[in-house]
Scaffold this motif. Structure first.
Motif, PDB file in Angstrom:
ATOM      1  N   SER A 148       0.735  -1.273   0.055  1.00 39.58           N
ATOM      2  CA  SER A 148      -0.075   0.383  -0.570  1.00 39.58           C
ATOM      3  C   SER A 148       0.430   1.248  -0.343  1.00 39.58           C
ATOM      4  O   SER A 148       0.333   2.279  -0.589  1.00 39.58           O
ATOM      5  CB  SER A 148      -0.923   0.533   1.060  1.00 39.58           C
ATOM      6  OG  SER A 148      -0.243  -0.391   2.593  1.00 39.58           O
ATOM      7  N   HIS A 149       2.034   1.589   0.655  1.00 39.16           N
ATOM      8  CA  HIS A 149       2.500   2.432   1.027  1.00 39.16           C
ATOM      9  C   HIS A 149       3.616   2.687  -0.618  1.00 39.16           C
ATOM     10  O   HIS A 149       3.035   4.084  -1.055  1.00 39.16           O
ATOM     11  CB  HIS A 149       3.712   2.286   1.829  1.00 39.16           C
ATOM     12  CG  HIS A 149       5.064   1.571   1.718  1.00 39.16           C
ATOM     13  ND1 HIS A 149       4.601   0.158   1.585  1.00 39.16           N
ATOM     14  CD2 HIS A 149       6.131   1.025   1.435  1.00 39.16           C
ATOM     15  CE1 HIS A 149       5.440  -0.643   1.388  1.00 39.16           C
ATOM     16  NE2 HIS A 149       6.151  -0.138   1.592  1.00 39.16           N
ATOM     17  N   ILE A 150       3.410   1.500  -0.992  1.00 39.37           N
ATOM     18  CA  ILE A 150       4.572   2.237  -2.686  1.00 39.37           C
ATOM     19  C   ILE A 150       2.554   3.096  -3.738  1.00 39.37           C
ATOM     20  O   ILE A 150       2.898   3.167  -4.158  1.00 39.37           O
ATOM     21  CB  ILE A 150       4.676   1.005  -2.880  1.00 39.37           C
ATOM     22  CG1 ILE A 150       5.811   0.578  -2.677  1.00 39.37           C
ATOM     23  CG2 ILE A 150       5.505   0.622  -4.654  1.00 39.37           C
ATOM     24  CD1 ILE A 150       6.905  -0.204  -2.999  1.00 39.37           C
ATOM     25  N   LEU A 151       2.134   1.931  -3.896  1.00 43.11           N
ATOM     26  CA  LEU A 151       0.858   2.405  -4.298  1.00 43.11           C
ATOM     27  C   LEU A 151       0.382   3.793  -4.212  1.00 43.11           C
ATOM     28  O   LEU A 151      -0.659   4.468  -4.742  1.00 43.11           O
ATOM     29  CB  LEU A 151      -0.380   1.196  -4.383  1.00 43.11           C
ATOM     30  CG  LEU A 151      -0.245  -0.516  -4.476  1.00 43.11           C
ATOM     31  CD1 LEU A 151      -0.777  -0.980  -4.261  1.00 43.11           C
ATOM     32  CD2 LEU A 151      -0.153  -0.068  -6.438  1.00 43.11           C
ATOM     33  N   ILE A 152       0.461   3.650  -3.258  1.00 46.43           N
ATOM     34  CA  ILE A 152       0.055   5.672  -2.157  1.00 46.43           C
ATOM     35  C   ILE A 152       0.700   6.981  -2.906  1.00 46.43           C
ATOM     36  O   ILE A 152       0.015   7.233  -3.152  1.00 46.43           O
ATOM     37  CB  ILE A 152      -0.909   5.225  -0.525  1.00 46.43           C
ATOM     38  CG1 ILE A 152      -1.588   4.629  -0.738  1.00 46.43           C
ATOM     39  CG2 ILE A 152      -0.745   7.012  -0.656  1.00 46.43           C
ATOM     40  CD1 ILE A 152      -2.451   4.472   0.980  1.00 46.43           C
ATOM     41  N   ILE A 153       1.758   6.140  -2.793  1.00 42.13           N
ATOM     42  CA  ILE A 153       3.083   7.634  -2.699  1.00 42.13           C
ATOM     43  C   ILE A 153       2.786   7.568  -4.684  1.00 42.13           C
ATOM     44  O   ILE A 153       3.040   8.118  -4.909  1.00 42.13           O
ATOM     45  CB  ILE A 153       4.957   6.699  -2.785  1.00 42.13           C
ATOM     46  CG1 ILE A 153       4.370   7.348  -0.902  1.00 42.13           C
ATOM     47  CG2 ILE A 153       5.119   7.696  -3.255  1.00 42.13           C
ATOM     48  CD1 ILE A 153       5.707   6.136  -0.172  1.00 42.13           C
TER      49      ILE A 153
END
Length: 522
Positions: A148-153
């Motif tokens: 999620s952190h990579i997709l949101i950023i």
């Protein structure tokens, strides 16, 4: 008079265009409400390996407990503590990137909005830009299913690219299709749609709606809805007649577009104005961003335009938008999230008020009234926060000052810089001017987002005294340097700047002294 007529086609075209502005506002506000939920999810996604390492360290600690040690230094404990601190700083870093990647995307793309509009036409450029919006929304919408952190950023960065493009494209398009007498009111709709987007994101981000552990990813992906709606409606919108007539030299198409927008066959006034502008544009070569600063006829308007955007960003308003919840907590409010939504509602109402005021009071007057009100409110805000410990009722002073500060911002400094820049320049330099203005706005936004918390920590309750000083400087600049543009054609506004600059024979120093006089009031 036909130029005053609001037609169905004009309403459709403006509504469709400002759906982009709505997405811009939604993307600004959407990340704030579910902050704790998303951080918890980041911990969950990143926490498996971290917890494993901490467990290994704890095992190492337990297995060495009975060993003799001369130093009495339980090194494994410090490993475990260090690991925990590392994981906390890692989560903080990912969260900061989730917020700021949006502004970085905006800064990069803001240079290309006007240029894309010139290359493809305003309508096609918006359709192409929407690809970025949909990709960004999809990445965020599915972020719960992957890292999620990579997709949101990534999603926030791509959405930022989209918002950077439209921050140049939308003011340009609606400025070009609006009748001269309604240009200010229609131009202010860009800002109204932004603040409406912020308000809607705050409301749907409430815990019991979408801002919870089950639905936060849907909240982030919802900006796809206005993007899809806009893509469908753009097929029914007329291309900018100015673009068709001046850029492509397609007079028949431009007249057809104008007749649809004006709802009348009598388009002589518009065509005459565009013809004048085209004659001037044909004498001008293509204007680059560097030429805006080196060419004497553009330097004064671009510097004024950049200062208007700087005034908007450095007035302290973003400090309130980004940190209003913590400001309300400091002021002793028990449910700060609702007070923040209250700020969003006031924001929206007063932007709507400015739509009606801007053609009556004039751009310059409203900007000065707004900034003066903000100056007084900033002082009261700081006084309220400084004296809060001595007089508990001061929290009401701070709260009232915050609400009034936002109101004054949306009367003038909020909407006016966006369309005044489009009014300062004719067709030749306009795309480059809008690009550099949008870039400066995004850069200011990014700097304040990055620095406000540090400034607030350093200055404490005195922080808004600092912003009051900045606002006062911008009031003086506006009073002496900014001309009124209400009800004037692009050519008349250019003439106003030329008049201030003086004729070619006038010595440079005399020209500069002439421009410093506040003779622009109308």
């Amino acid at each position: 008079m036909t130029e005053d007529k609001v037609t169905g086609t004009l309403v459709l075209a403006v509504f469709t265009a400002v759906l982009s502005s709505f997405q811009f506002g939604y993307d600004i506000g959407v990340i704030n409400a579910p902050q704790q939920v998303i951080i918890t999810h980041y911990r969950h996604v990143l926490g498996v390996s971290l917890d494993d390492r901490i467990a290994i360290n704890n095992y190492a600690l337990n297995s060495t407990e009975e060993l003799p040690t001369s130093l009495g230094d339980p090194t494994p404990v410090s490993w475990a503590e260090e690991e925990t601190m590392t994981s906390a700083s890692l989560i903080t870093m990912f969260w900061s990137l989730s917020v700021s990647s949006f502004a970085v995307g905006g800064m990069i793309a803001s240079f290309f909005g006007g240029l894309l509009g010139d290359k493809l036409g305003r309508i096609k450029a918006l359709l192409v830009a929407n690809i970025l919006s949909l990709v960004g929304a999809l990445l965020m919408g599915f972020s719960k299913l992957g890292p999620s952190h990579i997709l949101i950023i990534s999603g926030r960065g791509i959405s930022g690219l989209y918002c950077g493009l439209i921050s140049g494209l939308i003011p340009m398009y609606i400025g070009e299709i609006a009748p001269t007498t309604l240009r200010g009111a229609i131009g202010a709709l860009h800002q109204l749609a932004i603040v409406t987007g912020i308000l809607i994101s705050q409301i749907v981000g409430l815990d019991f709606i979408l801002g919870n552990h089950e639905l936060w990813h849907i909240l982030l992906g919802l900006s796809a809805v206005p993007a899809i709606l806009q893509c469908l409606l753009l097929f029914f919108c007329p291309e900018s007649p100015r673009y068709l007539y001046i850029k492509l030299d397609e007079e028949a198409k431009a007249k057809k577009s104008l007749k649809r927008l004006r709802g009348s066959d009598d388009i002589t006034k518009d065509i005459t104005e565009m013809r004048k502008e085209r004659e001037e544009a044909s004498n001008e070569k293509k204007v680059s961003i560097i030429q805006l600063f080196t060419n004497a006829s553009y330097r004064q308007p671009i510097l004024v335009a950049l200062m208007l955007h700087a005034a908007q960003q450095f007035s302290g308003i973003n400090g309130i938008f980004y940190y209003s919840t913590s400001i309300f907590q400091t002021a002793g409010i028990s449910q700060p999230v609702y007070a923040t939504i209250g700020v969003g509602a006031v924001n929206t109402v007063f932007t709507a008020v400015s739509v009606f005021l801007v053609e009556k009071a004039g751009r310059r007057s409203l900007f000065l009234i707004g900034m003066s009100g903000m100056f007084v409110c900033a002082i009261f805000m700081s006084v309220g926060l400084v004296l809060l410990s001595k007089f508990p009722w001061m929290n009401y002073v701070s709260m009232t000052a915050i609400f009034l500060f936002v109101s004054f911002f949306e009367i003038g400094p909020g909407p006016i810089p966006w369309f005044m820049v489009a009014e300062f320049f004719s067709q030749g330099p306009r795309p480059a001017a809008l690009a550099i203005a949008a870039f400066s706005n995004w850069t200011g936004n990014f700097i304040i987002a990055l620095c406000f918390q540090y400034i607030a920590d350093f200055c404490g309750p005195y922080v808004f005294f600092l912003f009051a000083g900045v606002v006062l400087a911008f009031i003086l600049f506006t009073f002496f340097k900014v001309p009124e543009t209400k009800g004037k054609s692009f050519e008349e506004i250019a003439a106003e700047f030329r008049k201030k600059r003086g004729s070619a024979e006038t010595p440079k120093a005399a020209v500069e002294m002439e421009f410093l006089g506040p003779t622009e009031t109308m």
